[in-house]
Design a protein around this motif. Structure first.
Motif, PDB file in Angstrom:
ATOM      1  N   ASP A 173       0.844  -1.196   0.000  1.00 12.85           N
ATOM      2  CA  ASP A 173       0.000   0.000   0.000  1.00 12.85           C
ATOM      3  C   ASP A 173       0.875   1.240   0.000  1.00 12.85           C
ATOM      4  OD1 ASP A 173       0.279   0.922   3.020  1.00 12.85           O
ATOM      5  OD2 ASP A 173      -0.136  -1.220   3.107  1.00 12.85           O
ATOM      6  N   LEU A 174       0.276   2.378  -0.341  1.00 13.00           N
ATOM      7  CA  LEU A 174       1.052   3.592  -0.598  1.00 13.00           C
ATOM      8  C   LEU A 174       0.608   4.771   0.270  1.00 13.00           C
ATOM      9  CD1 LEU A 174       0.951   3.295  -4.496  1.00 13.00           C
ATOM     10  CD2 LEU A 174       2.817   2.592  -2.978  1.00 13.00           C
ATOM     11  N   GLY A 175       1.521   5.700   0.448  1.00 18.83           N
ATOM     12  CA  GLY A 175       1.219   6.936   1.183  1.00 18.83           C
ATOM     13  C   GLY A 175       1.505   6.876   2.673  1.00 18.83           C
ATOM     14  N   GLY A 176       1.689   5.666   3.213  1.00 15.64           N
ATOM     15  CA  GLY A 176       1.874   5.521   4.656  1.00 15.64           C
ATOM     16  C   GLY A 176       3.121   6.203   5.179  1.00 15.64           C
ATOM     17  N   ALA A 177       4.229   6.095   4.451  1.00 12.53           N
ATOM     18  CA  ALA A 177       5.479   6.689   4.907  1.00 12.53           C
ATOM     19  C   ALA A 177       5.380   8.215   4.966  1.00 12.53           C
ATOM     20  CB  ALA A 177       6.626   6.278   3.982  1.00 12.53           C
ATOM     21  N   TYR A 178       4.729   8.807   3.967  1.00 12.48           N
ATOM     22  CA  TYR A 178       4.585  10.260   3.944  1.00 12.48           C
ATOM     23  C   TYR A 178       3.692  10.745   5.081  1.00 12.48           C
ATOM     24  CZ  TYR A 178       3.389  14.961   2.410  1.00 12.48           C
ATOM     25  OH  TYR A 178       3.184  16.321   2.369  1.00 12.48           O
ATOM     26  N   VAL A 179       2.574  10.061   5.298  1.00 16.30           N
ATOM     27  CA  VAL A 179       1.665  10.473   6.372  1.00 16.30           C
ATOM     28  C   VAL A 179       2.336  10.249   7.727  1.00 16.30           C
ATOM     29  CG1 VAL A 179      -0.588  10.095   7.436  1.00 16.30           C
ATOM     30  CG2 VAL A 179      -0.369  10.031   4.947  1.00 16.30           C
ATOM     31  N   GLY A 180       3.113   9.164   7.848  1.00 14.58           N
ATOM     32  CA  GLY A 180       3.866   8.933   9.081  1.00 14.58           C
ATOM     33  C   GLY A 180       4.849  10.055   9.349  1.00 14.58           C
ATOM     34  N   LEU A 181       5.468  10.564   8.283  1.00 18.77           N
ATOM     35  CA  LEU A 181       6.406  11.685   8.418  1.00 18.77           C
ATOM     36  C   LEU A 181       5.691  12.938   8.905  1.00 18.77           C
ATOM     37  CD1 LEU A 181       9.222  12.905   7.982  1.00 18.77           C
ATOM     38  CD2 LEU A 181       8.562  13.349   5.598  1.00 18.77           C
ATOM     39  N   GLN A 182       4.486  13.202   8.384  1.00 21.40           N
ATOM     40  CA  GLN A 182       3.721  14.376   8.831  1.00 21.40           C
ATOM     41  C   GLN A 182       3.406  14.284  10.322  1.00 21.40           C
ATOM     42  OE1 GLN A 182       3.684  16.713   6.413  1.00 21.40           O
ATOM     43  NE2 GLN A 182       4.691  14.987   5.393  1.00 21.40           N
ATOM     44  N   LEU A 183       3.082  13.075  10.764  1.00 21.62           N
ATOM     45  CA  LEU A 183       2.778  12.861  12.178  1.00 21.62           C
ATOM     46  C   LEU A 183       4.013  13.116  13.040  1.00 21.62           C
ATOM     47  CD1 LEU A 183       0.719  11.867  14.315  1.00 21.62           C
ATOM     48  CD2 LEU A 183       1.503   9.532  13.826  1.00 21.62           C
ATOM     49  N   LEU A 184       5.167  12.602  12.630  1.00 28.24           N
ATOM     50  CA  LEU A 184       6.404  12.800  13.379  1.00 28.24           C
ATOM     51  C   LEU A 184       6.809  14.267  13.399  1.00 28.24           C
ATOM     52  CD1 LEU A 184       8.345   9.678  12.070  1.00 28.24           C
ATOM     53  CD2 LEU A 184       7.631  10.064  14.431  1.00 28.24           C
ATOM     54  N   GLU A 185       6.631  14.949  12.279  1.00 31.35           N
ATOM     55  CA  GLU A 185       6.965  16.373  12.217  1.00 31.35           C
ATOM     56  C   GLU A 185       6.061  17.191  13.133  1.00 31.35           C
ATOM     57  OE1 GLU A 185       9.222  18.247  10.849  1.00 31.35           O
ATOM     58  OE2 GLU A 185      10.355  16.756   9.726  1.00 31.35           O
ATOM     59  N   ARG A 186       4.774  16.832  13.187  1.00 26.65           N
ATOM     60  CA  ARG A 186       3.853  17.548  14.078  1.00 26.65           C
ATOM     61  C   ARG A 186       4.271  17.376  15.534  1.00 26.65           C
ATOM     62  NH1 ARG A 186      -2.058  15.239  15.021  1.00 26.65           N
ATOM     63  NH2 ARG A 186      -0.808  13.848  16.338  1.00 26.65           N
ATOM     64  N   GLU A 187       4.587  16.145  15.910  1.00 22.18           N
ATOM     65  CA  GLU A 187       4.974  15.886  17.293  1.00 22.18           C
ATOM     66  C   GLU A 187       6.298  16.558  17.629  1.00 22.18           C
ATOM     67  OE1 GLU A 187       2.931  14.460  19.541  1.00 22.18           O
ATOM     68  OE2 GLU A 187       1.526  14.565  17.860  1.00 22.18           O
ATOM     69  N   LYS A 188       7.193  16.666  16.646  1.00 21.07           N
ATOM     70  CA  LYS A 188       8.460  17.361  16.880  1.00 21.07           C
ATOM     71  C   LYS A 188       8.207  18.830  17.189  1.00 21.07           C
ATOM     72  CE  LYS A 188      11.000  18.999  13.556  1.00 21.07           C
ATOM     73  NZ  LYS A 188      11.875  19.132  12.352  1.00 21.07           N
ATOM     74  N   GLN A 189       7.338  19.471  16.415  1.00 20.40           N
ATOM     75  CA  GLN A 189       7.048  20.884  16.635  1.00 20.40           C
ATOM     76  C   GLN A 189       6.412  21.123  17.999  1.00 20.40           C
ATOM     77  OE1 GLN A 189       8.124  23.362  14.819  1.00 20.40           O
ATOM     78  NE2 GLN A 189       9.048  21.887  13.393  1.00 20.40           N
ATOM     79  N   ILE A 190       5.507  20.210  18.386  1.00 27.44           N
ATOM     80  CA  ILE A 190       4.872  20.334  19.701  1.00 27.44           C
ATOM     81  C   ILE A 190       5.917  20.220  20.805  1.00 27.44           C
ATOM     82  CG2 ILE A 190       3.289  19.203  21.325  1.00 27.44           C
ATOM     83  CD1 ILE A 190       1.563  18.444  18.912  1.00 27.44           C
ATOM     84  N   PHE A 191       6.847  19.264  20.642  1.00 26.75           N
ATOM     85  CA  PHE A 191       7.898  19.057  21.640  1.00 26.75           C
ATOM     86  C   PHE A 191       8.824  20.270  21.723  1.00 26.75           C
ATOM     87  CE2 PHE A 191      12.224  17.686  22.696  1.00 26.75           C
ATOM     88  CZ  PHE A 191      12.015  17.129  23.958  1.00 26.75           C
ATOM     89  N   LEU A 192       9.170  20.856  20.571  1.00 22.27           N
ATOM     90  CA  LEU A 192      10.060  22.016  20.572  1.00 22.27           C
ATOM     91  C   LEU A 192       9.419  23.212  21.277  1.00 22.27           C
ATOM     92  CD1 LEU A 192      11.530  21.837  16.947  1.00 22.27           C
ATOM     93  CD2 LEU A 192      12.686  21.270  19.101  1.00 22.27           C
ATOM     94  N   GLU A 193       8.094  23.315  21.151  1.00 18.59           N
ATOM     95  CA  GLU A 193       7.383  24.403  21.811  1.00 18.59           C
ATOM     96  C   GLU A 193       7.204  24.139  23.301  1.00 18.59           C
ATOM     97  OE1 GLU A 193       3.748  24.851  19.705  1.00 18.59           O
ATOM     98  OE2 GLU A 193       4.714  25.360  17.792  1.00 18.59           O
TER      99      GLU A 193
END
Length: 353
Positions: A173-193
């Protein structure tokens, strides 16, 4: 993860001491590996096989972010993405070289974790680590992997072999890696704040793993052998489905008709994409890093592929003048555009930040 209190500076070992330390547990299992680590060059013997060679370079800040990528996963992924290129030629990977450049911020324990992940991948996919290099780096972490494999002369598959009327197929299946990256990036921004807030990845294991620990599709190549399936053209999905389809069509001088409703997207990928306000189809078309295999087969092999649970028939090959098109779920026809991930654009964006 290593404890910074117990860190060992690499300078204490020196380059050759580091190589000896990291490679002391390396085993050679492939019959084609005549000589591995320990001399000026490795010696391989593939007899009458065609030899396949591929190299990938991964740069910190461009291809990975160490704020959320575990070092062991990084070592594993670095090997996996390279093996995928061998499988995309319908071959079997048998050896790799693994080279690393690192700055003084990385202690020995960090390098151990990277190599441990790489060796786990080697063991899982029965690949020998036969060489590599280590070097100091002024720009953070750099990893270069070269994979070597083999394939029977009459079974090697290129991008350029697609023929009009072929079925267009993809594994997994496709798209999972990209959506997983968006999730990790969101959590990174929350952590930095707010460093006191822990990452919230509960229930999202599949898409996070698709990003951090992808699995190259050796099993699909083995399935081809078992069922007598011989693709006309093949490529791995590293830069997004649309980009890879266009690569095959350009190399083969053909067009294609892709059906949106046939694109395989996991429910978790679909739901999480919607949560982010993203179109799941766009994630599959342009996201990248899925490392599935996209291939074409003649229509005579339809019965061989139709019942394979991990293969989807998503369209067919047309004549060149028809262009590369996608039929949407509503029946509208759109031209496919290559909008996949671009490392040089990623570098420009980073420099702007």
């Amino acid at each position: 993860m290593f404890d910074n209190k117990d860190r060992t500076n690499i300078s204490e070992l020196g380059e050759f001491g580091l190589i000896d330390y990291l490679t002391k547990a390396v085993e050679i299992n492939q019959p084609s590996s005549i000589k591995g680590i320990g001399d000026d060059a490795a010696v391989l013997d593939f007899s009458n096989k065609q030899t396949l060679i591929s190299t990938d370079l991964l740069l910190e800040g461009i291809h990975f972010d160490l704020r959320y990528v575990p070092l062991k996963h990084l070592g594993y992924k670095a090997v996996q993405v390279n093996l995928s290129d061998i499988y995309a030629m319908n071959g079997i990977a048998s050896q790799i070289t693994f080279s690393i450049g690192l700055s003084s911020k990385f202690p020995l324990e960090a390098v151990e974790e990277i190599y441990e992940g790489a060796l786990i991948a080697c063991k899982k996919f029965n690949v020998d680590l036969i060489g590599g290099d280590t070097s100091a780096s002024a720009q953070g972490l750099v990893i270069s992997v070269t994979s070597i494999g083999h394939v029977d002369k009459d079974k090697v598959v290129y991008r350029s072999g697609a023929k009009e009327g072929d079925l267009l197929c993809v594994s997994g299946d496709l798209g999972g890696a990209y959506v997983g990256l968006q999730l990790l990036e969101r959590e990174k921004q929350i952590f930095l704040e707010n460093p006191n807030i822990q990452p919230d990845l509960e229930g999202k294991d599949y898409i996070v793993e698709r990003q951090l620990k992808p699995e190259s599709r050796k099993d699909i190549v083995e399935l081809f052998e078992t069922y007598g399936i011989q693709p006309h053209a093949m490529i791995d999905v590293s830069d997004g489905l649309a980009s890879e389809i266009i690569h095959i069509c350009k190399a083969s001088n053909v067009g294609c008709k892709l059906y949106e409703e046939k694109i395989p997207i996991d429910p978790m990928t679909y739901e999480t994409a919607r949560e982010f306000g993203l179109d799941p189809t766009v994630c599959a078309l342009s996201g990248g890093e899925d490392y599935e295999l996209l291939f074409t087969v003649p229509q005579e092999q339809y019965d061989k592929v139709k019942n394979q649970l991990d293969i989807s028939i998503i369209g067919y090959i047309t004549e060149e003048n028809a262009g590369c098109e996608m039929v949407s779920k509503s029946g509208h026809v759109h031209s496919l555009k290559a909008q996949g991930w671009n490392a040089f654009e990623a570098e420009d964006q980073q420099n702007e930040e």
